[in-house]
Motif scaffolding. Structure first.
Motif, mmCIF file in Angstrom:
data_model
loop_
_atom_site.group_PDB
_atom_site.id
_atom_site.type_symbol
_atom_site.label_atom_id
_atom_site.label_comp_id
_atom_site.label_asym_id
_atom_site.label_seq_id
_atom_site.Cartn_x
_atom_site.Cartn_y
_atom_site.Cartn_z
ATOM 1 N N ALA A 1304 -4.383 16.282 1.373
ATOM 2 C CA ALA A 1304 -4.259 15.326 2.477
ATOM 3 C C ALA A 1304 -2.860 14.732 2.543
ATOM 4 C CB ALA A 1304 -5.315 14.232 2.312
ATOM 5 N N PRO A 1305 -1.820 15.560 2.598
ATOM 6 C CA PRO A 1305 -0.460 14.988 2.597
ATOM 7 C C PRO A 1305 -0.161 14.191 3.859
ATOM 8 C CG PRO A 1305 -0.405 17.354 3.045
ATOM 9 C CD PRO A 1305 -1.800 17.033 2.657
ATOM 10 N N ASP A 1306 -0.759 14.586 4.979
ATOM 11 C CA ASP A 1306 -0.483 13.847 6.224
ATOM 12 C C ASP A 1306 -0.928 12.393 6.120
ATOM 13 O OD1 ASP A 1306 0.635 15.998 7.459
ATOM 14 O OD2 ASP A 1306 -1.252 16.716 8.308
ATOM 15 N N ARG A 1307 -2.036 12.161 5.456
ATOM 16 C CA ARG A 1307 -2.521 10.780 5.344
ATOM 17 C C ARG A 1307 -1.750 9.999 4.307
ATOM 18 N NH1 ARG A 1307 -8.495 9.190 5.120
ATOM 19 N NH2 ARG A 1307 -7.459 7.335 5.950
ATOM 20 N N LEU A 1308 -1.222 10.678 3.273
ATOM 21 C CA LEU A 1308 -0.551 9.962 2.197
ATOM 22 C C LEU A 1308 0.926 9.705 2.506
ATOM 23 C CD1 LEU A 1308 -3.173 10.848 0.696
ATOM 24 C CD2 LEU A 1308 -1.766 11.075 -1.355
ATOM 25 N N CYS A 1309 1.597 10.674 3.115
ATOM 26 C CA CYS A 1309 3.035 10.505 3.287
ATOM 27 C C CYS A 1309 3.554 11.094 4.590
ATOM 28 C CB CYS A 1309 3.804 11.097 2.106
ATOM 29 S SG CYS A 1309 3.272 12.798 1.701
ATOM 30 N N GLY A 1310 2.718 11.088 5.600
ATOM 31 C CA GLY A 1310 3.150 11.593 6.891
ATOM 32 C C GLY A 1310 4.159 10.674 7.549
ATOM 33 N N PRO A 1311 4.752 11.113 8.649
ATOM 34 C CA PRO A 1311 5.779 10.302 9.336
ATOM 35 C C PRO A 1311 5.273 8.939 9.751
ATOM 36 C CG PRO A 1311 5.800 12.562 10.125
ATOM 37 C CD PRO A 1311 4.600 12.444 9.253
ATOM 38 N N SER A 1312 4.007 8.832 10.060
ATOM 39 C CA SER A 1312 3.474 7.541 10.514
ATOM 40 C C SER A 1312 2.902 6.718 9.374
ATOM 41 C CB SER A 1312 2.382 7.795 11.555
ATOM 42 O OG SER A 1312 1.337 8.573 10.987
ATOM 43 N N THR A 1313 3.072 7.197 8.176
ATOM 44 C CA THR A 1313 2.482 6.493 7.033
ATOM 45 C C THR A 1313 3.311 5.256 6.694
ATOM 46 O OG1 THR A 1313 1.737 8.616 6.163
ATOM 47 C CG2 THR A 1313 1.707 6.756 4.656
ATOM 48 N N ASP A 1314 2.575 4.237 6.282
ATOM 49 C CA ASP A 1314 3.229 2.983 5.871
ATOM 50 C C ASP A 1314 4.154 3.257 4.682
ATOM 51 O OD1 ASP A 1314 3.948 0.422 5.414
ATOM 52 O OD2 ASP A 1314 1.973 -0.227 4.700
ATOM 53 N N ARG A 1315 5.343 2.646 4.707
ATOM 54 C CA ARG A 1315 6.335 2.860 3.641
ATOM 55 C C ARG A 1315 5.833 2.350 2.305
ATOM 56 N NH1 ARG A 1315 11.814 4.140 3.637
ATOM 57 N NH2 ARG A 1315 12.328 4.601 1.464
ATOM 58 N N GLU A 1316 5.041 1.325 2.361
ATOM 59 C CA GLU A 1316 4.507 0.768 1.114
ATOM 60 C C GLU A 1316 3.635 1.792 0.393
ATOM 61 O OE1 GLU A 1316 1.723 -2.961 -0.421
ATOM 62 O OE2 GLU A 1316 2.323 -2.805 1.697
ATOM 63 N N ARG A 1317 2.874 2.592 1.180
ATOM 64 C CA ARG A 1317 2.020 3.623 0.561
ATOM 65 C C ARG A 1317 2.893 4.689 -0.088
ATOM 66 N NH1 ARG A 1317 -2.523 6.161 4.288
ATOM 67 N NH2 ARG A 1317 -3.340 4.046 3.989
ATOM 68 N N ILE A 1318 4.008 5.049 0.607
ATOM 69 C CA ILE A 1318 4.906 6.067 0.034
ATOM 70 C C ILE A 1318 5.529 5.534 -1.251
ATOM 71 C CG2 ILE A 1318 7.024 7.357 0.438
ATOM 72 C CD1 ILE A 1318 6.243 7.516 3.367
ATOM 73 N N ASN A 1319 5.922 4.282 -1.235
ATOM 74 C CA ASN A 1319 6.487 3.684 -2.454
ATOM 75 C C ASN A 1319 5.473 3.700 -3.577
ATOM 76 O OD1 ASN A 1319 8.900 3.213 -1.122
ATOM 77 N ND2 ASN A 1319 8.344 1.125 -0.512
ATOM 78 N N CYS A 1320 4.240 3.429 -3.212
ATOM 79 C CA CYS A 1320 3.164 3.450 -4.209
ATOM 80 C C CYS A 1320 3.038 4.839 -4.828
ATOM 81 C CB CYS A 1320 1.853 3.026 -3.542
ATOM 82 S SG CYS A 1320 0.458 2.948 -4.680
ATOM 83 N N ILE A 1321 3.153 5.872 -3.984
ATOM 84 C CA ILE A 1321 3.054 7.256 -4.482
ATOM 85 C C ILE A 1321 4.224 7.552 -5.415
ATOM 86 C CG2 ILE A 1321 3.125 9.687 -3.792
ATOM 87 C CD1 ILE A 1321 1.708 8.825 -1.197
ATOM 88 N N VAL A 1322 5.427 7.116 -5.012
ATOM 89 C CA VAL A 1322 6.622 7.363 -5.834
ATOM 90 C C VAL A 1322 6.479 6.688 -7.181
ATOM 91 C CG1 VAL A 1322 9.103 6.947 -6.011
ATOM 92 C CG2 VAL A 1322 8.116 7.701 -3.840
ATOM 93 N N LYS A 1323 5.985 5.450 -7.159
ATOM 94 C CA LYS A 1323 5.781 4.737 -8.427
ATOM 95 C C LYS A 1323 4.770 5.470 -9.294
ATOM 96 C CE LYS A 1323 6.823 0.036 -6.805
ATOM 97 N NZ LYS A 1323 6.262 -1.302 -6.584
ATOM 98 N N GLY A 1324 3.688 5.861 -8.662
ATOM 99 C CA GLY A 1324 2.654 6.543 -9.441
ATOM 100 C C GLY A 1324 3.169 7.801 -10.084
#
Length: 1484
Positions: A1304-1324
């Motif tokens: 499910a990459p579109d939901r986790l880090c798609g263009p419309s995804t919240d930046r906070e979620r992407i940061n969360c993924i990077v941290k994880g």
């Protein structure tokens, strides 16, 4: 008027004299005169008239006179009483007040009081209801009830209903009167008083209406009184009331009878004698007034009482049943058939009082019998009832000895029938006979058949039993009795008798029963109307054609009895019955033959002379029947028949002391001829002589015996019968029957042998002329006769007549009819044997020349076929003229036709015949030669046998390489499996399958269709139980053609053209499903299931749709049985393919499949569990209710203890989320996420954890945003705090994140995804890359490359920052000590570099300094680490396409040590590195 009256009254004697000794008629005339003059009396005449009536008329000793005197008084009152009631009432009261009238005796005075009461009551009817005088009269009459005279009391009761209107309006008065009557009835001290009260109460109820019984509590009071155990007078009074109420109210009292019945039953055994007597009288009254419906109403209660254990109740029931003798005649006749048998049974009771009561009851019934003859028999009948074993036979003798002069009534029958019925059931033969005779007479003794009808259900079953008795005398008497009963009562009473007789007559039980039923049926037919017999008899005789020998025997036995019972009426049915009997003589069953033999004797004895013209043709017809037994029997019958007609006995035909028949004398032969007639006799003897040549030995023997018995001089007789004999022989030759034709031919042959040249000149011209007849059977017969003649002629005779016979044979060979040609072929064969090569040289060349001269002459070709059938070796001479190229249609057709008859000689010529036929057939459909060649090829293939089939297959296989010729070969194979040699081809079926399946993928549509048709014919032709052997070659062939098509289509999905034909799957399903379902080897079943999946995968969805039910049903059923795990695994794989290929067509099977898959999740085999888990997701695409299944699986995840089962359940959930996650409701999805999440973070099993991670990745596609964020944030902890988290949870969080990034990459880090979620993924990912556990770091590396690759392709704006955050951890992974971590890091850099190349971006080069050196170090390593680092370096420096420019440019900016290693030579070496490195496959 007064003078006249006095003169009339003088008829009576003076007061002191008695009427005794005087004629009563004058006094009766006086009464009638007074009645007729009623209107003429005046007021002055009335006192004189009524004084006379009261003093003289009412006291007359003659009852008839008294009755008319009362009637006269009533008529006078009716005419003039209304005007003179004031005068008449005192007059009548004065007489009632007197205790005695003159010197009258008490009995006379009672009669007078009775009449006066009638008069007074009649007068009171003319008084108005309001007149006080009417009430006074009512009370006076009630007082008169105290008179101890029943006639007086009865008269008062008759008058009371008319006076009730005087008190009816006064309810209190009416209630008082009723109460007084009840009190007097139940408490009166005198018998007469209580009796009178009963009559009064009945009269009051009659006037007040039946409703008064309940309104004034009368029935309750009577019931209470009847239960007063210590007061017998009350019980007696209640019974008096019941009696009078029954008599007075009649049928209106019927509803109350059922309520008083138990009371009466109890009172019959009362200790008080008066109560018992009153009960008896009450019972008689009840029975006397019951209707037919009432009798039916009370009967069950009485009969139940007979079975009561208390003897008193039994006595009461018996006495009540005895009282039924006093029922009305109609009711009596309806109840006695039930009552008398029950009473006779009670006579056997163990209690003497019950026996006595039953005996008395029967005597009561006997007392009402009106037939004087039966009345005399009553004592004997009762003795028979009382002691059947001792007196029943004697009673039957008495009944048989009685001459009945009067008709028998219903009561008489009630006593007679039980005795007779017991006699029928007796073991004694004589007793049965007597009883049966009596039954036969009964119907003639009754005037009303309905009186006997109730006993039919009792008598008929017993008659049916003895009509099949072993004793023939009993059967005969019983049969006559059946006929008599039906004649007396009518056919409508015996609707089931004829069907029963028919059924028994045809039954398989015994010959005795069939004989009895036939005899009974004949008696029944004898009493029917002739038109009914005419309509029924042909139907009955149809049983002679039955498959059952018992039915045939019964039919013949019936024919034996019918002449006796029907008499002269049977003559018109003789022509119909005779063939049946003759056919029976020839039956295979001995019993039928014996029955027919005895029947034949009856026919001959009765009808030989009278029906000679009718019998003889039937016998003659049977002599040439197709059945040899009929012919034999007809021959025997003919001899007996002729002897019977001529008056000779068959006994004179036997030699004394010698076996066999004696030759008849000339005189005896002349006598027979005189009776029959000369011409007719020659015809009969001609038929008999023909029978001497019958194909059956027994018929020939019988005919010879009869011939010797009838013919004294054979040679002379043969000359006499020669002309009709030849005519008859020719006729038989032409009738089409094989035996008759053979008989006539043999006879002609015998005549030729005996008479030689004397008969040939006569016969040969007839045969030549008959050969041109338009009748086919005639020409066939000529050929058969010709065959026999040719066999009988000598060589010298044949040489003389051969020129005349050859044209006839040639005509027969070329006849348009098959049957004639076949017969001509036989004649040709005999001719070849006798005439040798001369016949062949004369006929065969002519046929061949004619065949070439007239192309298309089918008759000539057929003639040649007949020749080859006789001499197949001639084929070698014919083939050169037919087989050469170019092949035309005529020669091809000729080859096919000749192959049908010369198949045995074809094998050595197949190499010559098949190639030109195949080549010609492949030329095209428009050519006649092509079609004819194909037909010939088909014919040849269908007639071959043995090793010729092998040779044919080799010839056809050589033609399979060319599509057009392969098509022709396929058609030949198809017809071979439809032809007569199908069995020969069956053993080659596996090889043929392997030849045909590759042709299903050809580009030529006609070839594909032909190959499929051939394959289908093979599958259909092979027995179903053997089709399993085709599974392995079929599967192998499909695999090979599948690989070939896959190579040609560059790996895209392939479809086999032959499978997409209409019904294209049919032969494959037949083979594979049979292989799966049959109880063969496990390997065969597994291969069949795999083959089924293979064939489904190569078929289009539209072609599969019609077969979905046929496929799915058996597979589901097989999964439910105890199949081996290998078989189940293969079936699950096939089901998975079917689900993917069939679309919505499988929707009806979703519930069964779901149940099957869920059950398989618990299987012990991991392969079965995994296949079921994989299939369940695609299946849910077709389901409308996914939530219940998801909920059940989540519960299993929580509760399951087995690691393997739990793993399969998690995989099943993952499959559902992947394929049908959108169908799961949010609530169920959320619960499932919690359950799988807990498993992911808590389990210590790596395999389950990976499966749970994959499931969470699928869950991430469909869960809510809040649930997704919550899942991502779990486990993101750094530093010391992270080490406190259990390893399982850290690994689970990383696996879940990596799986979500993959699914499910579109939901986790798609263009419309919240930046906070992407940061969360990077941290994880960063924290995971720094984890102390290498497996966590490895998973984090895989998640990182998926994350970065997706960003490079879809969200490039944040790639740099994300790469900068993750690069330290990835570089550290390369520098680590664990090989698997190093490999994971190399893979990550390679994947990211490849993603950059795809989009043309460059993010890694800025960070070369941080990870290139570690990569260089890893390149010096070994194994996977070295290989993966080289592939990574090759991708990072973009060397995969052989371009070194990017690498050289970037290496120049690296440090010296790096540049020294990455020389141009090294770069070129890396660029030359080909292939792809095998990567580790993760379930998530």
């Amino acid at each position: 008027m007064s003078t006249t009256l006095l003169s009339l009254f003088a008829i009576y004697p003076s007061t002191d004299d008695s009427c005794d000794g005087f004629e009563w008629e004058p006094r009766n005339g006086l009464a009638l005169t007074l009645k007729a003059s009623a209107e003429e009396f005046s007021s002055s005449d009335l006192p004189l008239v009524f004084n006379f009536l009261i003093s003289k008329g009412l006291a007359d000793p003659e009852e008839r006179v008294r009755t008319d005197m009362v009637a006269a008084g009533v008529e006078i009152i009716d005419q003039v009483g209304a005007d003179h009631s004031n005068m008449l009432v005192p007059l009548f009261e004065s007489y009632l007040n007197n205790k005695k009238l003159g010197d009258m005796q008490e009995e006379q005075y009672d009669l007078v009081r009775e009449g006066v009461i009638v008069f007074l009551g009649r007068v009171a009817k003319h008084l108005p209801a309001s007149d006080p005088k009417a009430r006074e009269i009512l009370h006076r009459l009630l007082k008169a009830l105290h008179t101890p005279s029943e006639p007086v009391q009865r008269a008062v009761s008759e008058c009371l209903p008319g006076l009730i209107p005087a008190i009816q309006s006064d309810t209190h008065e009416a209630e008082k009167v009723v109460a007084e009557m009840l009190d007097q009835l139940l408490k009166g001290s005198a018998y007469g008083s209580r009796r009178g009260a009963a009559f009064g109460l009945a009269g009051l109820v009659k006037g007040l209406g039946v409703a008064s019984l309940k309104q004034y509590g009368i029935m309750d009071a009577l019931k209470e009184a009847s239960e007063a155990k210590k007061e017998p007078q009350k019980r007696e009074g209640a019974l008096f009331a019941f009696e009078c109420l029954c008599d007075k109210l009649g049928r209106m009292f019927e509803p109350y009878v059922i309520h008083i019945l138990p009371i009466m039953l109890s009172c019959f055994s009362d200790s008080s004698v008066p109560v018992r007597e009153a009960t008896d009288q009450a019972a008689r009254a009840v029975m006397r007034n019951l209707s037919a419906q009432g009798v039916k109403f009370v009967m069950p209660s009485l009969l139940t009482g007979l079975d009561d254990p208390a003897w008193r109740t039994q006595v009461g029931s018996v006495q009540m049943l005895g009282a039924m003798a006093f029922c009305a005649p109609k009711q009596l006749s309806s109840c006695l058939p039930t009552v008398v048998p029950k009473l006779s049974e009670v006579l056997g009771s163990s209690h003497p009082k019950v026996q006595a009561a039953a005996r008395t009851a029967l005597q009561q019934i006997g007392s009402v019998i009106q037939n004087p003859e039966v009345q005399q028999l009553v004592p004997s009948i009762i003795l028979a009832f009382d002691s059947p074993a001792k007196h029943n036979a004697a009673c039957l003798d008495t009944i048989l000895g009685t001459v009945f002069m009067n008709s028998v009534d219903a009561p008489s029958l009630a006593l007679l029938v039980p005795v007779v019925n017991r006699g029928i059931r007796d073991r004694s033969t004589e007793t049965k006979k007597k009883a049966a005779r009596i039954i036969g007479r009964m119907s003639g003794l009754v005037n009303e058949p309905k009186d006997l009808a109730p006993y039919v259900p009792l008598i008929l079953p017993e008659l049916q039993k003895i009509v099949i008795d072993p004793n023939p005398d009993i059967r005969a008497i019983a049969a006559k009795s059946l006929g008599s009963l039906m004649k007396g009562l009518g056919e409508e009473k015996f609707t089931e008798l004829v069907p029963w007789l028919l059924e028994t007559m045809k039954s398989e039980t015994s010959a005795v029963e069939r004989s009895g039923a036939a005899q009974g049926l004949s008696e029944v037919l004898a009493i029917m109307e002739p038109r009914k017999v005419d309509a029924l008899l042909p139907t009955l005789l149809e049983a002679s054609q039955s498959q059952s020998s018992a039915a045939r025997e019964g039919c013949v036995i019936l024919c034996r009895f019918l002449p006796t019972t029907l008499g002269d009426n049977f003559v018109r049915h003789l022509s119909t019955a005779l063939p049946v009997v003759i056919g029976g003589l020839a039956d295979d069953n001995e019993g039928v033959r014996e029955a027919a033999s005895s029947t034949t004797r009856v026919f001959i004895d009765l009808y030989a002379k009278s029906s000679f013209p009718m019998l003889l043709p039937a016998v003659e017809k049977g002599m040439f029947n197709s059945n040899w037994r009929i012919r034999q029997s007809s021959v025997d019958l003919l001899g007996e028949f002729l002897l019977k007609v001529s008056g000779l006995s068959s006994k004179v035909l036997l030699n004394e002391g010698n076996a066999g028949p004696r030759t008849t004398s000339e005189a005896e032969a002349a006598r027979i001829q005189q009776v029959v007639g000369e011409d007719r006799m020659w015809e009969v003897l001609a038929r008999l002589y023909l029978s001497r040549s019958d194909p059956a030995l027994t018929v020939r023997t019988a005919a010879l015996s009869v011939w010797k018995s009838l013919v004294p001089n054979t040679p002379r007789t043969l000359v006499d019968i020669l002309s009709p004999l030849i005519e008859l022989s020719i006729e038989l030759l032409a009738n089409g029957d094989e035996d008759s034709t053979m008989m006539a031919g043999r006879c002609l042959g015998e005549l030729v042998k005996k008479l030689g040249d004397r008969i040939l000149p006569k016969v040969v011209p007839i045969l030549q002329q008959s050969m041109t007849s338009p009748v086919v059977s005639t020409r066939c017969g000529v050929c058969a006769g010709l065959t026999e003649i040719l066999e009988a002629t000598t060589k010298s005779q044949l040489a003389v007549y051969l020129p005349e016979l050859l044209p006839t044979v040639e005509l027969a060979l070329c006849d348009p009819e098959d049957s004639v040609r076949n017969a001509g072929g036989k004649a040709f064969g005999v001719l070849v044997k006798s005439g040798g090569r001369v016949a062949v040289d004369a006929i065969v060349p002519a046929l061949i020349n004619q065949l070439h001269a007239t192309e298309g002459d089918d008759q000539t070709l057929e003639g040649l076929k007949q020749v080859l059938s006789v001499c197949p070796q001639l084929l070698v001479d014919i083939l050169p003229k037919l087989v050469h190229m170019p092949m035309d249609a005529f020669r091809a057709e000729s080859l096919g036709a000749l192959a049908e008859v010369a198949w045995a000689d074809l094998q050595k010529h197949l190499g010559t015949i098949v190639p030109p036929l195949v080549e010609t057939a492949a030329m095209g459909e428009q050519s006649n030669a092509s079609k004819a060649s194909q037909d010939a090829l088909n014919t040849i293939a269908s007639v071959l046998e043995g090793s010729a089939v092998d040779m044919m297959i080799r010839e056809l296989q050589m033609k399979m390489d060319v599509s057009e010729e392969g098509t022709c070969a396929c058609y030949a194979i198809e017809h071979a499996f439809k032809g007569p040699s199908r069995v020969e081809w069956e053993q080659h079926a596996p090889a043929l399958v392997q030849m045909l399946v590759p042709l299903l993928g050809e580009s030529l549509p006609e070839c594909v269709r032909a190959a499929w048709a051939a394959l289908n014919s093979i599958v259909v032709g092979v027995p179903k139980e053997k089709t399993g052997v085709l599974a392995r070659p079929l599967k192998t062939s499909l695999a090979l053609i599948g690989e070939k098509l896959s190579r040609e289509s560059a790996g895209s999905p392939v479809e086999l053209p032959g499978l997409n034909l209409p019904k294209g799957l049919s032969p494959f399903l037949t083979v594979f499903l049979q292989g799966i379902l049959q109880s063969g080897s496990i390997e065969l079943r597994e291969q069949s299931a795999e083959g089924l999946g293979q064939v489904i995968s190569m078929t289009s969805q539209s072609a599969i749709k019609p077969f979905v039910v046929q496929i799915a049903g058996p597979l589901i059923r097989t999964m439910s049985d105890r199949s081996a795990s290998q078989v189940k695994g293969a079936i699950l794989k096939a089901l998975g393919i079917l689900i993917d290929s069939s679309g919505q067509g499988l929707k009806p099977f979703v519930p069964q499949l779901q149940t099957t898959f869920v059950k398989c999740l618990q299987d012990a085999s991991s392969e079965i569990r995994d296949r079921a888990a994989k299939n369940i997701g695609p299946l849910m695409k077709l389901s409308t209710r996914v939530d219940p299944l998801v909920g059940d699986l989540c519960m299993q995840v929580k509760s399951c203890e087995s690691t393997g089962v739990k793993l399969s359940v998690v995989r099943a959930l993952c499959s559902i989320f992947d394929c049908a996650g959108e169908k799961v409701s949010p609530q169920v999805l959320s619960a499932a996420g919690e359950s799988i999440g807990a498993t992911l973070h808590e389990t210590d099993n790596d395999t389950i954890q990976q499966a749970a991670a994959a499931c969470m990745g699928a869950f991430a596609l469909h869960c809510s945003e809040q649930e997704l964020d919550q899942f991502l944030k779990r486990g993101i902890v750094s530093g010391v705090a992270r080490s406190s988290i259990p390893r399982e949870e850290r690994l689970g969080s990383t696996l879940g994140l990596a799986a979500s990034l993959r699914r499910a990459p579109d939901r986790l880090c798609g263009p419309s995804t919240d930046r906070e979620r992407i940061n969360c993924i990077v941290k994880g990912l960063s924290f995971a890359l720094g984890d102390e556990v290498v497996s966590v770091r490895k998973i984090a590396a895989h998640g990182s490359h998926r994350f970065l690759c997706y960003l490079i392709g879809h969200h490039q704006s944040i790639v740099s920052s994300a790469l900068a955050s993750l690069l330290p951890g990835l570089a550290a992974l390369l520098a680590g000590s664990e090989p698997e971590g190093k490999v994971a890091g190399c893979v990550c850099f390679r994947k990211v570099a490849e993603a950059e190349c795809i989009v043309g971006a460059d993010y890694l080069s800025a960070h070369f300094a941080s990870f290139i050196p570690p990569l260089l170090l890893l390149m010096d390593g070994k194994g996977d680490v070295k290989s993966s680092s080289e592939y990574a370096m090759r991708a990072v420096l973009r060397l995969s396409k052989g371009d070194l420019s990017f690498a050289i440019d970037n290496v120049q900016h690296m440090d010296r040590s790096t540049r020294s290693i990455l020389t141009e030579g090294t770069l070129r070496r890396l660029a030359r590195k080909h292939g792809e490195m095998e990567e580790e496959v993760f379930e998530w």
